[in-house]
Write a protein that holds these residues in place. Structure first.
Motif, PDB file in Angstrom:
ATOM      1  N   ILE A   1       0.521  -1.226  -0.018  1.00 13.38           N
ATOM      2  CA  ILE A   1      -0.282  -0.338  -0.348  1.00 13.38           C
ATOM      3  C   ILE A   1       0.747   1.131   0.021  1.00 13.38           C
ATOM      4  O   ILE A   1       0.322   2.189  -0.946  1.00 13.38           O
ATOM      5  N   VAL A   2       1.793   1.396   0.664  1.00 11.67           N
ATOM      6  CA  VAL A   2       2.892   2.128   1.131  1.00 11.67           C
ATOM      7  C   VAL A   2       3.690   2.407  -0.286  1.00 11.67           C
ATOM      8  O   VAL A   2       3.490   3.984  -1.041  1.00 11.67           O
ATOM      9  N   GLY A   3       3.393   1.451  -1.094  1.00 14.74           N
ATOM     10  CA  GLY A   3       4.959   2.031  -2.036  1.00 14.74           C
ATOM     11  C   GLY A   3       4.064   2.052  -3.348  1.00 14.74           C
ATOM     12  O   GLY A   3       4.331   2.780  -4.157  1.00 14.74           O
ATOM     13  N   GLU A   4       2.677   1.929  -3.645  1.00 17.01           N
ATOM     14  CA  GLU A   4       1.557   2.308  -4.783  1.00 17.01           C
ATOM     15  C   GLU A   4       2.067   3.519  -4.433  1.00 17.01           C
ATOM     16  O   GLU A   4       1.628   4.408  -5.093  1.00 17.01           O
TER      17      GLU A   4
ATOM     18  N   ASP B   1       8.688  -1.907  19.317  1.00 28.06           N
ATOM     19  CA  ASP B   1       9.286  -3.314  19.319  1.00 28.06           C
ATOM     20  C   ASP B   1       7.897  -4.354  18.922  1.00 28.06           C
ATOM     21  O   ASP B   1       7.296  -5.097  19.379  1.00 28.06           O
ATOM     22  N   GLY B   2       7.915  -3.539  18.002  1.00 25.96           N
ATOM     23  CA  GLY B   2       6.497  -4.645  16.451  1.00 25.96           C
ATOM     24  C   GLY B   2       7.600  -5.078  16.147  1.00 25.96           C
ATOM     25  O   GLY B   2       8.258  -4.192  15.295  1.00 25.96           O
ATOM     26  N   GLN B   3       6.355  -5.243  14.971  1.00 28.76           N
ATOM     27  CA  GLN B   3       6.036  -5.363  13.012  1.00 28.76           C
ATOM     28  C   GLN B   3       6.299  -4.693  12.379  1.00 28.76           C
ATOM     29  O   GLN B   3       5.806  -3.486  12.905  1.00 28.76           O
ATOM     30  N   GLY B   4       6.692  -4.259  10.982  1.00 27.57           N
ATOM     31  CA  GLY B   4       6.762  -2.716  10.380  1.00 27.57           C
ATOM     32  C   GLY B   4       7.998  -1.971   9.239  1.00 27.57           C
ATOM     33  O   GLY B   4       8.383  -3.453   9.353  1.00 27.57           O
ATOM     34  N   PHE B   5       7.900  -1.792   9.321  1.00 25.78           N
ATOM     35  CA  PHE B   5       9.386  -1.046   8.330  1.00 25.78           C
ATOM     36  C   PHE B   5       8.966   0.672   7.777  1.00 25.78           C
ATOM     37  O   PHE B   5       8.571   0.866   8.352  1.00 25.78           O
ATOM     38  N   MET B   6      10.323   0.649   6.927  1.00 26.75           N
ATOM     39  CA  MET B   6      10.257   2.365   6.418  1.00 26.75           C
ATOM     40  C   MET B   6       9.938   2.626   5.179  1.00 26.75           C
ATOM     41  O   MET B   6      10.620   1.439   4.605  1.00 26.75           O
ATOM     42  N   SER B   7      10.255   4.047   5.514  1.00 26.80           N
ATOM     43  CA  SER B   7      10.138   4.466   4.123  1.00 26.80           C
ATOM     44  C   SER B   7      10.780   5.850   3.862  1.00 26.80           C
ATOM     45  O   SER B   7      11.524   6.353   4.616  1.00 26.80           O
ATOM     46  N   LEU B   8      11.761   5.883   2.808  1.00 24.85           N
ATOM     47  CA  LEU B   8      12.021   7.043   2.232  1.00 24.85           C
ATOM     48  C   LEU B   8      12.328   7.740   0.598  1.00 24.85           C
ATOM     49  O   LEU B   8      12.270   6.681   0.236  1.00 24.85           O
TER      50      LEU B   8
END
Length: 327
Positions: A65-68, A289-296
């Motif tokens: 979703i974020v990638g789009e 301290d949970g799941q997730g990711f990062m965008s730049l």
């Protein structure tokens, strides 16, 4: 006679240049700039390969979703690509089960640039580096260390695993594939030399170093002292903007104004709840301290980074600025 002398001098300097190892052997590649404004957008995820379990599939969905939304150019994986013990070979079905069948959103059908984590070294390392995997899924690109150029950004991907002493002296009953890393000291020395040389000759506006292990982290594993001693001085001397890593299964931002920022994105699947070590609150901008990711999202004047949780909620965002240089 003069021509002969000049030729001899040039030849002598060339010999010294090559013998001293002054040429970097790091593989270099370029990712084309596609946006009209020259900007660059990408996602970072680490410690993910669990065949969709431990919320890996949910993280992948939100990444899509974020990638789009950002129209990303590529994805960076900061290692521990396949649990628990890497890949057995280039025909290991874990590759499809943990990668191809998980990151299926159309926006994620972009190049993935990956480094190796310690769990990857417990398997067949050459399998992850194999062209066979690229033939199975064109997105896959994994090397030990390499340089990636994309417009005004240069990324320096570093194999941090051989730096860690305990993997060699106290492997905790794990077997590591060091087949092309030994002798270790020579491997590390050459890598540091090549890295320093590549960063010094870079004319990119932004310089990011990517590795698996943390240099500054309040996570479970703590700081990797070998990297503090050997890699951090190179980052500081060359004014590297970001050091991006995984290893600790959390999302984290540590940094002070005007210095290298340390970004951890190790929440691709299994996370460690409540596992945090003391850190200066002035430097610790985020610890989740949970799941997730990062965008730049990178422009000539700004580098914006955002952390997301497993539901796509924004946890933290920050930016770095560069003054425009007038020529």
């Amino acid at each position: 006679m003069k021509i002969y002398v000049c030729f001899s001098v040039i030849l002598m300097f060339l010999c010294i240049f090559f013998i001293s190892g002054a040429l970097s052997e790091l593989e270099r590649l370029e990712h084309p700039v596609t946006k009209s404004d020259g900007s660059l957008s990408f996602l970072v995820v680490g410690d993910w390969g669990r065949k969709g379990e431990f919320n890996q599939s949910l993280v992948a969905h939100q990444m899509g979703i974020v990638g789009e939304q950002l129209d990303i150019d590529f994805v960076i994986s900061v290692g521990d690509n396949f649990y628990d013990d890497g890949l057995k070979g280039d025909n290991d079905t874990s590759f499809e089960a943990s990668f191809s069948h998980i990151y299926t959103h159309p926006s994620l059908q972009k190049q993935w640039y990956s480094v190796l984590g310690n769990h990857d070294y417990r398997g067949n390392v050459e399998a992850q580096l194999s062209q066979v995997l690229t033939q199975k899924d064109w997105r896959w690109f994994c090397r030990r260390s390499f340089v990636l150029s994309s417009g005004m950004v240069e990324f320096f991907f570093v194999d941090t695993n051989p730096f860690v002493e305990k993997y060699f002296t106290d492997p905790e009953d794990h077997t590591y594939d060091w087949s092309t890393v030994l002798p270790r000291n020579k491997y590390i020395s050459n890598l540091l030399h090549d890295l320093d040389l590549e960063i010094k000759k870079s004319r990119a506006t932004w310089k990011f170093v990517v590795g698996h292990h943390g240099i500054k982290t309040a996570g479970h594993h703590g700081v990797t002292q070998e990297l503090v001693d050997q890699l951090l001085p190179i980052l500081e001397e060359n004014k590297v903007d970001l050091y991006i890593n995984g290893h600790d299964h959390c999302l984290q931002h540590i940094g002070s104004d005007g210095e290298t920022q340390f970004l951890t994105s190790g929440g691709g699947s299994k996370a460690w709840r409540g596992d945090i070590q003391p850190w200066d609150p002035k430097e610790l901008k985020l610890y989740y301290d949970g799941q997730g990711f990062m965008s730049l999202h990178i422009t000539h004047s700004q580098a914006n980074f955002i952390y997301y949780d497993v539901s796509g909620n924004v946890l933290h965002q920050s930016s770095l600025s560069k003054r425009s240089v007038l020529l």
